[in-house]
Write an enzyme that holds these catalytic residues in place. Structure first.
Site, PDB file in Angstrom:
ATOM      1  CB  CYS A   1      -1.199   0.091   1.375  1.00  0.00           C
ATOM      2  SG  CYS A   1      -1.867   1.571   0.960  1.00  0.00           S
TER       3      CYS A   1
ATOM      4  CB  CYS B   1      -7.821   0.005   1.648  1.00  0.00           C
ATOM      5  SG  CYS B   1      -7.607  -1.093   3.494  1.00  0.00           S
TER       6      CYS B   1
ATOM      7  CB  CYS C   1     -10.711 -10.736  18.523  1.00  0.00           C
ATOM      8  SG  CYS C   1     -11.330  -9.218  19.385  1.00  0.00           S
TER       9      CYS C   1
ATOM     10  CB  CYS D   1      -2.963  -3.376   8.491  1.00  0.00           C
ATOM     11  SG  CYS D   1      -2.339  -2.362   6.466  1.00  0.00           S
TER      12      CYS D   1
ATOM     13  CG  ASP E   1     -15.723 -15.353  19.478  1.00  0.00           C
ATOM     14  OD1 ASP E   1     -14.846 -14.271  19.960  1.00  0.00           O
ATOM     15  OD2 ASP E   1     -16.510 -15.298  18.905  1.00  0.00           O
TER      16      ASP E   1
ATOM     17  CD  GLN F   1     -14.429 -13.826  14.385  1.00  0.00           C
ATOM     18  OE1 GLN F   1     -14.055 -12.740  14.028  1.00  0.00           O
ATOM     19  NE2 GLN F   1     -14.434 -14.427  15.603  1.00  0.00           N
TER      20      GLN F   1
END
Length: 463
Positions: free
Chosen positions: A71, A165, A412, A80, A385, A286
């Protein structure tokens, strides 16, 4: 040390978010975008009593794992955080972070499996939340710079498969472009955070199988000239539903409390591992379909090891996990505190003809002990979760009190996972820790942990 100082430092370790860590004596400096072994020239941007933060000005000596990001705005954006790292090393950093977190919190030497990966290292996201702002007189799509509300517009990229992106697809990019064109062509204002004026705030876009949920968040009572947008989206020849989320509060929360469907279905239908479901713009799912399916398949495989398993699905949402495991369990009870999610979960269970699912609307800390006590025996399994903040302490206490035979924890966040495991290991053995690369090119990772109840002898040895 003060803000603005220029320093040359060597990176000795990584922080919790994958940032490089350097030390001056015992003073810690966090520097995003750096790798262990690198020598860097940095500028200090924040100074605290026990640590500082800095940004890289120049990499003087680069690590062999450093690569050129795909990117063009990677170092300015922050959406990110690991595109500058070769993929194998990304996996190593994530695995080491999980092990270090659990070892420190639980005071053990744990074994962590190799990370399970998917085919897609880019273009894997099924959902993006994109702010829309005006730059040089034109409305643009982009992201906020990491840790700030500084808007960074996308650079246009020519790619047949990936979007501007590269974490989302070219097809999703065509939808983003259509929304931006509609706003510019119809002279519709976009939100100004400082002045709290302007109509369009965000585009929230989700792919569900081959259909798209397109939600425009507005600082108004309606979306102006919405028929123009509908016509533009229809020209893309896609299956879509269009929603308007009204958010007139001065807040960082993206979605408003009120959502209107102005085109298509109220809820978009999808399928995961043979389970039919539907979602609205507020539903949790997710963001990586391939890895989601691998995790849920692993959960089912664990449940099948227990004969006539009775499963409590905590933080069950709209019941996707409940329905996936229903075929390998005798009974499933979903526990969720959001009333609207439970209403959808009941409809989804009926849609899939799963008569062995009971959905309860309530606080898991209150409802879980009742469920486990009703189940009784070592064939009871709790599947958790939770969100990034981890489990409510009362939920963990309720597990320890009611003592189900097995706990399956999907996390996560390695830090909150480790914190929660440090309590659960008082009565449970960690059988397996398996990471899944749900979020390539970022420091984030999904982890599946399987815990089994200790024998009475093992429990006594702790005291």
């Amino acid at each position: 040390m003060k803000k603005g100082d220029i320093l040359e430092l060597s990176i000795c370790s990584y922080g919790m978010e994958g940032e490089g860590v350097a030390k001056l004596d015992s003073y810690v400096i966090f520097i995003p975008g750096c790798l262990i072994g690198e020598k860097v020239k940095v500028q200090v941007v924040e100074v605290k009593k026990s640590f500082a933060r800095a940004k890289v000005i120049k990499v003087i000596e680069a690590a062999k794992e450093r690569i050129q990001p795909l990117c063009p705005i990677y170092f300015r954006c922050g959406g990110c955080s690991m595109q500058h790292v070769n993929y194998d090393y990304q996996l190593k950093v994530k695995k080491d972070n999980i092990k270090n977190c659990i070892d420190r919190a639980c005071k053990i030497d744990c074994k962590v499996d190799d990370i399970v990966t998917g085919e897609k290292k880019y273009g894997y996201r099924n959902k993006v939340q994109i702010p829309l702002r005006k730059v040089n007189g034109k409305v643009c799509a982009g992201f906020y710079k990491m840790g700030s509300h500084i808007f960074v517009p996308f650079d246009k990229r020519e790619d047949e498969e990936l979007g501007d992106c590269p974490l989302h697809t070219r097809k999703m990019q065509t939808i983003v472009d259509a929304v931006v064109d509609y706003i510019n062509e119809n002279d519709i204002s976009v939100y100004d955070e400082e002045k709290n004026i302007g109509v369009v705030r965000h585009l929230v876009l989700r792919r569900v199988d081959k259909a798209y949920s397109i939600c425009i968040v507005v600082n108004a009572n309606s979306l102006p000239k919405n028929k123009e947008l509908i016509r533009k989206l229809e020209s893309l020849k896609i299956d879509f539903s269009l929603y308007v989320s009204i958010n007139q509060k001065r807040t960082n929360v993206i979605m408003g409390e009120k959502i209107q469907c102005i085109y298509g279905e109220d809820k978009v239908k999808g399928n995961a591992l043979g389970v039919d479901f539907f979602v609205n713009p507020n539903s949790f799912m997710q963001i990586n379909d391939e890895i989601r399916d691998k995790i849920y398949t692993a959960v089912c495989n664990e449940i099948r090891k227990t004969e006539k398993a009775k499963v409590a699905d905590v933080y069950s949402g709209i019941g996707i996990i409940s329905n996936i495991v229903a075929d390998c369990a005798e009974k499933v009870v979903g526990i969720e505190i959001v009333k609207e999610a439970i209403e959808d979960a009941n409809k989804i269970a009926k849609m899939n003809s799963h008569n062995n699912i009971l959905n309860i609307c309530g606080d898991a800390a209150v409802e879980l002990p009742r469920v486990i006590n009703e189940f009784k025996g070592d064939n009871s399994i709790v599947v958790i979760d939770p969100p990034r903040k981890g489990c409510d302490n009362k939920v963990l206490e309720s597990i320890l009190e009611s003592e189900p035979g097995k706990v399956i924890y999907i996390s996560c966040n390695p830090a909150t996972l480790a914190r929660d495991l440090s309590l659960l290991i008082n009565k449970y053995n960690i059988e397996k820790i398996t990471p899944y690369d749900m979020f390539p090119q970022t420091t984030h990772v999904e982890t599946l942990v399987v815990l089994s109840k200790k024998s009475a002898i093992q429990s006594e040895q702790l005291f």
